[in-house]
Design a protein around this motif. Structure first.
Motif, mmCIF file in Angstrom:
data_model
loop_
_atom_site.group_PDB
_atom_site.id
_atom_site.type_symbol
_atom_site.label_atom_id
_atom_site.label_comp_id
_atom_site.label_asym_id
_atom_site.label_seq_id
_atom_site.Cartn_x
_atom_site.Cartn_y
_atom_site.Cartn_z
ATOM 1 N N ILE A 7 0.843 -1.200 0.000
ATOM 2 C CA ILE A 7 0.000 0.000 0.000
ATOM 3 C C ILE A 7 0.873 1.243 0.000
ATOM 4 O O ILE A 7 0.618 2.209 -0.720
ATOM 5 N N GLU A 8 1.933 1.221 0.796
ATOM 6 C CA GLU A 8 2.860 2.352 0.819
ATOM 7 C C GLU A 8 3.586 2.486 -0.517
ATOM 8 O O GLU A 8 3.799 3.594 -1.012
ATOM 9 N N TRP A 9 3.963 1.358 -1.134
ATOM 10 C CA TRP A 9 4.646 1.410 -2.416
ATOM 11 C C TRP A 9 3.753 2.018 -3.496
ATOM 12 O O TRP A 9 4.210 2.818 -4.301
ATOM 13 N N ASP A 10 2.496 1.631 -3.500
ATOM 14 C CA ASP A 10 1.575 2.178 -4.508
ATOM 15 C C ASP A 10 1.507 3.698 -4.410
ATOM 16 O O ASP A 10 1.557 4.399 -5.416
ATOM 17 N N TYR A 11 1.399 4.206 -3.203
ATOM 18 C CA TYR A 11 1.354 5.655 -3.003
ATOM 19 C C TYR A 11 2.692 6.284 -3.384
ATOM 20 O O TYR A 11 2.750 7.289 -4.093
ATOM 21 N N VAL A 47 -6.807 4.029 -1.870
ATOM 22 C CA VAL A 47 -6.632 4.649 -0.547
ATOM 23 C C VAL A 47 -5.413 5.561 -0.479
ATOM 24 O O VAL A 47 -4.979 5.924 0.616
ATOM 25 N N SER A 48 -4.874 5.968 -1.612
ATOM 26 C CA SER A 48 -3.702 6.839 -1.580
ATOM 27 C C SER A 48 -3.950 8.164 -0.854
ATOM 28 O O SER A 48 -3.031 8.654 -0.182
ATOM 29 N N PRO A 49 -5.145 8.774 -0.908
ATOM 30 C CA PRO A 49 -5.340 9.975 -0.084
ATOM 31 C C PRO A 49 -5.243 9.686 1.416
ATOM 32 O O PRO A 49 -4.690 10.486 2.170
ATOM 33 N N ILE A 50 -5.757 8.528 1.841
ATOM 34 C CA ILE A 50 -5.654 8.160 3.255
ATOM 35 C C ILE A 50 -4.201 7.892 3.611
ATOM 36 O O ILE A 50 -3.726 8.280 4.684
ATOM 37 N N LEU A 53 -2.468 11.207 4.072
ATOM 38 C CA LEU A 53 -2.828 11.927 5.299
ATOM 39 C C LEU A 53 -2.431 11.193 6.572
ATOM 40 O O LEU A 53 -1.975 11.824 7.533
ATOM 41 N N PHE A 54 -2.603 9.877 6.600
ATOM 42 C CA PHE A 54 -2.446 9.154 7.861
ATOM 43 C C PHE A 54 -1.421 8.022 7.835
ATOM 44 O O PHE A 54 -1.094 7.471 8.873
ATOM 45 N N GLY A 55 -0.963 7.617 6.660
ATOM 46 C CA GLY A 55 0.024 6.559 6.565
ATOM 47 C C GLY A 55 -0.567 5.233 6.119
ATOM 48 O O GLY A 55 -1.790 5.045 6.093
ATOM 49 N N PRO A 56 0.305 4.285 5.765
ATOM 50 C CA PRO A 56 -0.159 3.008 5.205
ATOM 51 C C PRO A 56 -0.840 2.095 6.219
ATOM 52 O O PRO A 56 -1.689 1.293 5.843
ATOM 53 N N VAL A 57 -0.499 2.193 7.489
ATOM 54 C CA VAL A 57 -1.133 1.326 8.490
ATOM 55 C C VAL A 57 -2.611 1.679 8.621
ATOM 56 O O VAL A 57 -3.479 0.798 8.661
#
Length: 178
Positions: A7-11, A47-50, A53-57
């Protein structure tokens, strides 16, 4: 957990202009093919906006908590096509979204997030049987659903295609006079 890293990589790939389908940030120097390595690209982009704003976790937790509800809602809306009684569609959606398969998937988000298979079969039904929508629109939506499911988890996509092809062959055999 690998899902959180993906998820972090995608963002990260999205905002930094990296190729989201391949990374050498894991398994350096060879790299990894993100298209077939449980990367969940579609969910990461969703979920890239989330994530920003708040991180991958937090993004992972939102997706993990939303997966059964979104899957149940999808099935409920699809079942509503075939029944006039809302409680029947609602119960069918609950049975799908909170089935043993979805709830026992544990932390495997790519397996638990399954709102697209019901939409796939609704579009297939529309294309083969009902035929009230424009064919180009139905085909484009079918392609979009297939692409999104492939970028969530290719094995579920493959299962959808096999079951859809089987259903299509059975439908053609049953309706060969038409």
């Amino acid at each position: 957990i690998m899902d959180i890293w993906w998820i972090e990589w995608d963002y990260f790939a999205l905002i930094h202009g990296h190729n989201p389908l391949f990374t050498d940030w894991l398994n350096y120097p060879v790299g990894l093919n993100a298209g077939v390595n449980t990367s969940m690209l579609a969910l990461g982009w969703l979920v890239s906006p989330i994530t920003f704003l708040f991180g991958p976790v937090v993004s992972w937790n939102v997706l993990e908590r939303a997966a059964p509800f979104v899957s149940a809602l999808s099935m409920c809306l699809v079942l509503r096509r075939w029944t006039r009684w809302w409680p029947a569609a609602f119960v069918g959606g609950l049975l799908y979204g909170f089935s043993c398969y979805v709830t026992s998937s544990g932390s495997h988000l790519n397996l638990a997030f399954v709102p697209l298979p019901p939409l796939f079969f609704l579009l297939l039904y529309e294309a083969l049987e009902r035929q009230r929508w424009r064919p180009k629109r139905t085909g484009a939506l079918l392609g979009l659903v297939c692409a999104a499911q492939y970028f969530i988890w290719p094995e579920i996509f493959a299962s959808m295609v096999i079951m859809g092809a089987t259903a299509t062959v059975l439908w053609v055999l049953a309706n060969r006079k038409h």
